[in-house]
Design a protein around this motif. Structure first.
Motif, PDB file in Angstrom:
ATOM      1  N   PRO A  39       0.918  -1.090  -0.076  1.00 57.19           N
ATOM      2  CA  PRO A  39       0.047   0.011   0.041  1.00 57.19           C
ATOM      3  C   PRO A  39       0.711   1.274   0.007  1.00 57.19           C
ATOM      4  N   SER A  40       0.119   2.459  -0.585  1.00 55.69           N
ATOM      5  CA  SER A  40       1.131   3.518  -0.447  1.00 55.69           C
ATOM      6  C   SER A  40       1.071   3.983   0.673  1.00 55.69           C
ATOM      7  N   VAL A  41       1.854   5.086   0.956  1.00 58.62           N
ATOM      8  CA  VAL A  41       1.886   5.813   2.327  1.00 58.62           C
ATOM      9  C   VAL A  41       0.681   6.568   2.612  1.00 58.62           C
ATOM     10  N   GLU A  42      -0.135   7.011   1.558  1.00 52.15           N
ATOM     11  CA  GLU A  42      -1.495   7.650   2.136  1.00 52.15           C
ATOM     12  C   GLU A  42      -2.409   6.463   2.324  1.00 52.15           C
ATOM     13  N   ASP A  43      -2.359   5.477   1.821  1.00 51.19           N
ATOM     14  CA  ASP A  43      -3.233   4.423   2.384  1.00 51.19           C
ATOM     15  C   ASP A  43      -2.898   3.756   3.494  1.00 51.19           C
ATOM     16  N   ARG A  44      -1.436   3.640   4.000  1.00 56.45           N
ATOM     17  CA  ARG A  44      -1.215   3.332   5.459  1.00 56.45           C
ATOM     18  C   ARG A  44      -1.380   4.435   6.392  1.00 56.45           C
ATOM     19  N   LEU A  45      -1.461   5.587   6.076  1.00 56.87           N
ATOM     20  CA  LEU A  45      -1.782   6.778   6.908  1.00 56.87           C
ATOM     21  C   LEU A  45      -3.383   6.752   7.299  1.00 56.87           C
ATOM     22  N   ARG A  46      -4.157   6.364   6.305  1.00 58.79           N
ATOM     23  CA  ARG A  46      -5.616   6.583   6.489  1.00 58.79           C
ATOM     24  C   ARG A  46      -5.918   5.198   7.251  1.00 58.79           C
ATOM     25  N   THR A  47      -5.160   4.096   6.972  1.00 53.65           N
ATOM     26  CA  THR A  47      -5.504   2.867   7.975  1.00 53.65           C
ATOM     27  C   THR A  47      -5.346   3.287   9.335  1.00 53.65           C
ATOM     28  N   LEU A  48      -4.227   3.895   9.579  1.00 52.53           N
ATOM     29  CA  LEU A  48      -3.640   4.046  10.887  1.00 52.53           C
ATOM     30  C   LEU A  48      -4.646   5.085  11.545  1.00 52.53           C
ATOM     31  N   GLU A  49      -4.958   6.146  10.912  1.00 54.46           N
ATOM     32  CA  GLU A  49      -6.132   7.207  11.394  1.00 54.46           C
ATOM     33  C   GLU A  49      -7.615   6.375  11.705  1.00 54.46           C
ATOM     34  N   GLU A  50      -7.880   5.604  10.892  1.00 54.20           N
ATOM     35  CA  GLU A  50      -8.998   4.899  11.252  1.00 54.20           C
ATOM     36  C   GLU A  50      -9.040   3.832  12.465  1.00 54.20           C
ATOM     37  N   GLU A  51      -7.612   3.242  12.675  1.00 51.28           N
ATOM     38  CA  GLU A  51      -7.592   2.459  13.842  1.00 51.28           C
ATOM     39  C   GLU A  51      -7.514   3.344  14.995  1.00 51.28           C
ATOM     40  N   ASN A  52      -6.834   4.553  14.771  1.00 48.82           N
ATOM     41  CA  ASN A  52      -6.627   5.423  15.976  1.00 48.82           C
ATOM     42  C   ASN A  52      -8.237   5.902  16.270  1.00 48.82           C
ATOM     43  N   ALA A  53      -8.963   6.165  15.451  1.00 54.51           N
ATOM     44  CA  ALA A  53     -10.324   6.429  15.665  1.00 54.51           C
ATOM     45  C   ALA A  53     -11.139   5.470  16.302  1.00 54.51           C
ATOM     46  N   LYS A  54     -10.909   4.327  16.100  1.00 53.41           N
ATOM     47  CA  LYS A  54     -11.666   2.969  16.704  1.00 53.41           C
ATOM     48  C   LYS A  54     -11.305   2.837  18.102  1.00 53.41           C
ATOM     49  N   LEU A  55      -9.720   3.082  18.455  1.00 56.26           N
ATOM     50  CA  LEU A  55      -9.309   3.005  19.797  1.00 56.26           C
ATOM     51  C   LEU A  55      -9.883   4.010  20.647  1.00 56.26           C
ATOM     52  N   ARG A  56      -9.907   5.367  20.178  1.00 53.30           N
ATOM     53  CA  ARG A  56     -10.433   6.430  20.948  1.00 53.30           C
ATOM     54  C   ARG A  56     -12.049   6.212  21.269  1.00 53.30           C
TER      55      ARG A  56
END
Length: 108
Positions: free
Chosen positions: A83-100
Motif C-alpha cells: 500500500p502507498s503511504v497515504e493508504d497506510r496513513l488512512r488505515t492508521l487514522e481509522e484504527e486510532n479513531a476506533k481505539l478512541r
C-alpha cells in the motif's frame, strides 16, 4: 677494429693520471663505487616491488567474488501489493479513531 692490449691500457691509464691528477683518482673511484652500489640497491628494490605486485595481483584474482547484492527496493506505486503511504496513513487514522471510540465507551 683491433683489441686493446696491455701496453695500450697502460698508456691510457697514464694519460688519465696525468689529466685528472693522482689525488683526485681515489675520490673519483670511491664516488663511482658508491654510485654503483646505490644503482644496484635501487634495481633490487624495483625487482622486489615488481614481485610483490604480481603476488598481490595473483592473490586478488583468487579471492572469491562478493555475495550477491540485495535487490533494489521497488517503489510502492510500481508494486501493487504494497500500500502507498497515504493508504497506510488512512488505515492508521481509522484504527486510532476506533481505539478512541472504544476508550470513550469504557469511560462512560
Amino acid at each position: 677494429m683491433p683489441s686493446l692490449g696491455p701496453t695500450e691500457l697502460i698508456i691510457i691509464g697514464l694519460i688519465v693520471i696525468l689529466l685528472f691528477g693522482a689525488k683526485k683518482l681515489p675520490d673519483t673511484a670511491r664516488a663511482l663505487g658508491q654510485s654503483l652500489r646505490l644503482f644496484k640497491k635501487e634495481t633490487k628494490k624495483m625487482n622486489d616491488e615488481d614481485e610483490e605486485s604480481t603476488v598481490v595481483k595473483a592473490q586478488a584474482e583468487t579471492v572469491p567474488p562478493p555475495p550477491a547484492q540485495i535487490p533494489p527496493v521497488v517503489p510502492a506505486a510500481a508494486n501493487p501489493a504494497t500500500p502507498s503511504v497515504e493508504d497506510r496513513l488512512r488505515t492508521l487514522e481509522e484504527e486510532n479513531a476506533k481505539l478512541r471510540a472504544s476508550q470513550a465507551d469504557k469511560q462512560n
